[in-house]
Scaffold this motif. Structure first.
Motif, PDB file in Angstrom:
ATOM      1  N   GLU A   1      -7.038 -29.307  50.689  1.00 20.50           N
ATOM      2  CA  GLU A   1      -6.525 -28.719  49.452  1.00 20.50           C
ATOM      3  C   GLU A   1      -7.192 -29.348  48.227  1.00 20.50           C
ATOM      4  O   GLU A   1      -7.493 -28.661  47.244  1.00 20.50           O
ATOM      5  CB  GLU A   1      -5.009 -28.894  49.388  1.00 20.50           C
ATOM      6  CG  GLU A   1      -4.235 -28.072  50.393  1.00 20.50           C
ATOM      7  CD  GLU A   1      -4.235 -28.658  51.806  1.00 20.50           C
ATOM      8  OE1 GLU A   1      -3.708 -27.998  52.710  1.00 20.50           O
ATOM      9  OE2 GLU A   1      -4.762 -29.773  51.995  1.00 20.50           O
ATOM     10  N   GLN A   2      -7.410 -30.656  48.264  1.00 23.01           N
ATOM     11  CA  GLN A   2      -8.127 -31.311  47.166  1.00 23.01           C
ATOM     12  C   GLN A   2      -9.567 -30.817  47.076  1.00 23.01           C
ATOM     13  O   GLN A   2     -10.120 -30.673  45.990  1.00 23.01           O
ATOM     14  CB  GLN A   2      -8.092 -32.826  47.369  1.00 23.01           C
ATOM     15  CG  GLN A   2      -6.725 -33.445  47.155  1.00 23.01           C
ATOM     16  CD  GLN A   2      -6.661 -34.902  47.600  1.00 23.01           C
ATOM     17  OE1 GLN A   2      -7.442 -35.344  48.456  1.00 23.01           O
ATOM     18  NE2 GLN A   2      -5.732 -35.656  47.037  1.00 23.01           N
ATOM     19  N   CYS A   3     -10.158 -30.542  48.239  1.00 18.50           N
ATOM     20  CA  CYS A   3     -11.523 -30.022  48.262  1.00 18.50           C
ATOM     21  C   CYS A   3     -11.585 -28.660  47.582  1.00 18.50           C
ATOM     22  O   CYS A   3     -12.533 -28.365  46.849  1.00 18.50           O
ATOM     23  CB  CYS A   3     -12.021 -29.925  49.700  1.00 18.50           C
ATOM     24  SG  CYS A   3     -13.697 -29.280  49.850  1.00 18.50           S
TER      25      CYS A   3
ATOM     26  N   ASN B   1      -1.166 -23.738  43.310  1.00 15.04           N
ATOM     27  CA  ASN B   1      -0.586 -23.007  44.441  1.00 15.04           C
ATOM     28  C   ASN B   1      -1.625 -22.744  45.542  1.00 15.04           C
ATOM     29  O   ASN B   1      -1.792 -21.606  46.000  1.00 15.04           O
ATOM     30  CB  ASN B   1       0.042 -21.691  43.972  1.00 15.04           C
ATOM     31  CG  ASN B   1       1.194 -21.903  43.007  1.00 15.04           C
ATOM     32  OD1 ASN B   1       1.881 -22.930  43.063  1.00 15.04           O
ATOM     33  ND2 ASN B   1       1.401 -20.964  42.103  1.00 15.04           N
ATOM     34  N   VAL B   2      -2.297 -23.793  45.927  1.00 14.36           N
ATOM     35  CA  VAL B   2      -3.308 -23.691  46.985  1.00 14.36           C
ATOM     36  C   VAL B   2      -2.585 -23.582  48.331  1.00 14.36           C
ATOM     37  O   VAL B   2      -1.804 -24.459  48.706  1.00 14.36           O
ATOM     38  CB  VAL B   2      -4.241 -24.927  46.975  1.00 14.36           C
ATOM     39  CG1 VAL B   2      -5.254 -24.836  48.115  1.00 14.36           C
ATOM     40  CG2 VAL B   2      -4.954 -25.025  45.623  1.00 14.36           C
ATOM     41  N   ARG B   3      -2.849 -22.481  49.046  1.00  9.81           N
ATOM     42  CA  ARG B   3      -2.143 -22.234  50.302  1.00  9.81           C
ATOM     43  C   ARG B   3      -3.133 -21.890  51.411  1.00  9.81           C
ATOM     44  O   ARG B   3      -4.062 -21.111  51.209  1.00  9.81           O
ATOM     45  CB  ARG B   3      -1.136 -21.085  50.139  1.00  9.81           C
ATOM     46  CG  ARG B   3       0.058 -21.453  49.247  1.00  9.81           C
ATOM     47  CD  ARG B   3       1.103 -20.342  49.276  1.00  9.81           C
ATOM     48  NE  ARG B   3       2.329 -20.745  48.590  1.00  9.81           N
ATOM     49  CZ  ARG B   3       2.556 -20.580  47.292  1.00  9.81           C
ATOM     50  NH1 ARG B   3       1.624 -20.015  46.545  1.00  9.81           N
ATOM     51  NH2 ARG B   3       3.689 -20.973  46.753  1.00  9.81           N
ATOM     52  N   TYR B   4      -2.849 -22.447  52.596  1.00  6.58           N
ATOM     53  CA  TYR B   4      -3.692 -22.202  53.766  1.00  6.58           C
ATOM     54  C   TYR B   4      -3.600 -20.744  54.181  1.00  6.58           C
ATOM     55  O   TYR B   4      -2.512 -20.146  54.192  1.00  6.58           O
ATOM     56  CB  TYR B   4      -3.251 -23.104  54.920  1.00  6.58           C
ATOM     57  CG  TYR B   4      -3.971 -22.846  56.220  1.00  6.58           C
ATOM     58  CD1 TYR B   4      -5.282 -23.261  56.413  1.00  6.58           C
ATOM     59  CD2 TYR B   4      -3.327 -22.167  57.252  1.00  6.58           C
ATOM     60  CE1 TYR B   4      -5.936 -23.015  57.611  1.00  6.58           C
ATOM     61  CE2 TYR B   4      -3.974 -21.930  58.450  1.00  6.58           C
ATOM     62  CZ  TYR B   4      -5.285 -22.347  58.624  1.00  6.58           C
ATOM     63  OH  TYR B   4      -5.925 -22.092  59.796  1.00  6.58           O
ATOM     64  N   TYR B   5      -4.749 -20.163  54.566  1.00  2.00           N
ATOM     65  CA  TYR B   5      -4.800 -18.765  55.008  1.00  2.00           C
ATOM     66  C   TYR B   5      -5.163 -18.649  56.495  1.00  2.00           C
ATOM     67  O   TYR B   5      -4.425 -18.065  57.274  1.00  2.00           O
ATOM     68  CB  TYR B   5      -5.806 -17.995  54.151  1.00  2.00           C
ATOM     69  CG  TYR B   5      -6.082 -16.598  54.653  1.00  2.00           C
ATOM     70  CD1 TYR B   5      -5.188 -15.559  54.405  1.00  2.00           C
ATOM     71  CD2 TYR B   5      -7.241 -16.314  55.374  1.00  2.00           C
ATOM     72  CE1 TYR B   5      -5.435 -14.274  54.874  1.00  2.00           C
ATOM     73  CE2 TYR B   5      -7.495 -15.033  55.839  1.00  2.00           C
ATOM     74  CZ  TYR B   5      -6.596 -14.009  55.581  1.00  2.00           C
ATOM     75  OH  TYR B   5      -6.845 -12.752  56.057  1.00  2.00           O
TER      76      TYR B   5
ATOM     77  N   GLU C   1      -4.267 -19.754  42.938  1.00  2.00           N
ATOM     78  CA  GLU C   1      -4.099 -19.042  41.677  1.00  2.00           C
ATOM     79  C   GLU C   1      -4.740 -19.839  40.552  1.00  2.00           C
ATOM     80  O   GLU C   1      -4.832 -21.073  40.614  1.00  2.00           O
ATOM     81  CB  GLU C   1      -2.610 -18.845  41.379  1.00  2.00           C
ATOM     82  CG  GLU C   1      -1.875 -17.998  42.405  1.00  2.00           C
ATOM     83  CD  GLU C   1      -0.372 -17.966  42.169  1.00  2.00           C
ATOM     84  OE1 GLU C   1       0.064 -18.457  41.093  1.00  2.00           O
ATOM     85  OE2 GLU C   1       0.356 -17.475  43.045  1.00  2.00           O
ATOM     86  N   LEU C   2      -5.189 -19.116  39.536  1.00  2.00           N
ATOM     87  CA  LEU C   2      -5.770 -19.780  38.369  1.00  2.00           C
ATOM     88  C   LEU C   2      -4.704 -20.606  37.654  1.00  2.00           C
ATOM     89  O   LEU C   2      -3.554 -20.191  37.517  1.00  2.00           O
ATOM     90  CB  LEU C   2      -6.342 -18.733  37.408  1.00  2.00           C
ATOM     91  CG  LEU C   2      -6.952 -19.283  36.119  1.00  2.00           C
ATOM     92  CD1 LEU C   2      -8.259 -20.014  36.405  1.00  2.00           C
ATOM     93  CD2 LEU C   2      -7.159 -18.174  35.100  1.00  2.00           C
ATOM     94  N   ASP C   3      -5.103 -21.756  37.165  1.00  2.00           N
ATOM     95  CA  ASP C   3      -4.216 -22.629  36.402  1.00  2.00           C
ATOM     96  C   ASP C   3      -4.841 -22.867  35.032  1.00  2.00           C
ATOM     97  O   ASP C   3      -5.651 -23.774  34.853  1.00  2.00           O
ATOM     98  CB  ASP C   3      -4.019 -23.957  37.140  1.00  2.00           C
ATOM     99  CG  ASP C   3      -3.025 -24.877  36.441  1.00  2.00           C
ATOM    100  OD1 ASP C   3      -2.306 -24.397  35.541  1.00  2.00           O
ATOM    101  OD2 ASP C   3      -2.973 -26.067  36.796  1.00  2.00           O
ATOM    102  N   GLY C   4      -4.499 -22.001  34.062  1.00  2.00           N
ATOM    103  CA  GLY C   4      -5.020 -22.201  32.716  1.00  2.00           C
ATOM    104  C   GLY C   4      -6.079 -21.190  32.313  1.00  2.00           C
ATOM    105  O   GLY C   4      -6.046 -20.021  32.719  1.00  2.00           O
ATOM    106  N   ASP C   5      -7.055 -21.653  31.519  1.00  2.00           N
ATOM    107  CA  ASP C   5      -8.093 -20.803  30.938  1.00  2.00           C
ATOM    108  C   ASP C   5      -8.922 -20.119  32.033  1.00  2.00           C
ATOM    109  O   ASP C   5      -9.300 -20.752  33.022  1.00  2.00           O
ATOM    110  CB  ASP C   5      -8.990 -21.670  30.053  1.00  2.00           C
ATOM    111  CG  ASP C   5     -10.033 -20.866  29.300  1.00  2.00           C
ATOM    112  OD1 ASP C   5      -9.925 -19.620  29.268  1.00  2.00           O
ATOM    113  OD2 ASP C   5     -10.977 -21.477  28.763  1.00  2.00           O
ATOM    114  N   ASP C   6      -9.218 -18.822  31.857  1.00  2.00           N
ATOM    115  CA  ASP C   6      -9.979 -18.080  32.861  1.00  2.00           C
ATOM    116  C   ASP C   6     -11.474 -17.990  32.541  1.00  2.00           C
ATOM    117  O   ASP C   6     -12.213 -17.257  33.213  1.00  2.00           O
ATOM    118  CB  ASP C   6      -9.413 -16.676  33.043  1.00  2.00           C
ATOM    119  CG  ASP C   6      -9.556 -15.801  31.802  1.00  2.00           C
ATOM    120  OD1 ASP C   6     -10.076 -16.289  30.766  1.00  2.00           O
ATOM    121  OD2 ASP C   6      -9.148 -14.622  31.868  1.00  2.00           O
ATOM    122  N   THR C   7     -11.928 -18.741  31.546  1.00  2.00           N
ATOM    123  CA  THR C   7     -13.353 -18.731  31.212  1.00  2.00           C
ATOM    124  C   THR C   7     -14.151 -19.447  32.292  1.00  2.00           C
ATOM    125  O   THR C   7     -13.851 -20.584  32.641  1.00  2.00           O
ATOM    126  CB  THR C   7     -13.611 -19.403  29.851  1.00  2.00           C
ATOM    127  OG1 THR C   7     -12.803 -18.773  28.860  1.00  2.00           O
ATOM    128  CG2 THR C   7     -15.082 -19.285  29.459  1.00  2.00           C
TER     129      THR C   7
END
Length: 284
Positions: free
Chosen positions: A198-200, A215-219, A237-243
């Protein structure tokens, strides 16, 4: 995906098996594989009975078996320094792993080729002991190379790597490699020492695109023997600015893509392609 070979099953415990006429011998020379093209039944690798004369004393290495109900077929691996002519074989060619990955069928033969390539690289790179320099020998009871001098033991290398499907506002983060085939891919990278998968995911997304995730989840996971990897797939999921700030040393493209912008893909070999296809279909 490539490993989905039902109703056949992959049987990989190591055994000290003997060749018989119907044993499959996967022949490799400098990374190219001998493949027989049977237009009625698809591609396959040679049988021992077909190339016994050309082997002339060589001892192929048992690698694994494929099971189909009560039937078993053993697969062996034989590396060649020069390509034999195999005059007794029907139509055959020597193909790189790209053919096995993208074109070879039926799928169970392609999967066998991928797994054999994984082991071929391991045998090739462990002929001599990395500790004392003596020639290694194959253990008789385990899939392991051992040094008869210093007792060093070397098992097949499997490198964990991640895939990251990052989503935001109905779109997914997709990339194209700077020196790739031009197809969309997911952010990917190898797990480093002292790091969780998850850190990777978070590190690779940040390094390649400058984006933060949550919200990093195993698939799912997939063996990828072409590179000796075990692919671990995650959604995030994105966390913050999408640039996006793409690392152009690795990527030619990094962008947010909507499902309707994607075209249908008929490549069912990889976990990457599955996740992109499921996103396009609204099922990821």
């Amino acid at each position: 995906m490539l490993q989905e070979i039902a109703p056949k099953k992959f049987y990989n415990p190591y055994e000290n098996r003997d060749l018989d006429t119907n044993s499959v011998v996967i022949c490799v020379c400098n990374g190219a594989y001998c493949i027989i093209h049977d237009h009625a039944n698809g591609d396959r690798f040679p049988l021992y009975g077909e190339i016994k004369a050309e082997l002339s004393g060589k001892m192929p290495q048992y690698v694994f078996a494929l099971m189909d109900g009560g039937e078993r077929r053993d697969y062996f691996l034989q590396a060649w320094e020069e390509k034999p002519e195999f005059l007794s074989l029907p139509l055959h060619t020597w193909e790189a792993t790209g053919y096995i990955n993208k074109k070879m069928g039926p799928r169970h033969e392609a999967f066998a080729g991928m797994c054999a390539h994984h082991l071929y690289m391991w045998y090739r790179d462990n002929r001599f002991c990395g500790r004392c320099g003596e020639q290694m020998v194959h253990d008789e009871t385990q899939r392991m190379m051992r040094c008869p001098s210093c007792k060093n033991m070397v098992f097949p290398r499997i490198a964990p790597a991640v895939l990251a499907a990052v989503r935001h506002n109905g779109k997914m983060l997709l990339t194209k490699y700077a020196h790739g085939d031009g197809n969309y891919a997911l952010v990917a990278g190898f797990v480093e020492f002292g790091e969780t998968a998850e850190q990777c995911v978070a590190r690779e997304v940040m390094e390649e695109t400058g984006l933060k995730v949550k919200n990093v989840r195993y698939y799912d996971s997939q063996p990828w023997g072409f590179a000796g990897n075990l692919m671990l797939a995650y959604t995030a999921e994105l966390d913050g600015d999408d640039t996006i700030y793409a690392d152009l040393s690795e990527l030619s493209v990094a962008k947010w893509v909507a499902p309707e912008e994607l075209t249908e893909t008929f490549d069912y070999s990889s976990l990457t392609r599955e996740m992109i296809r499921r996103f396009r279909e609204g099922r990821l």
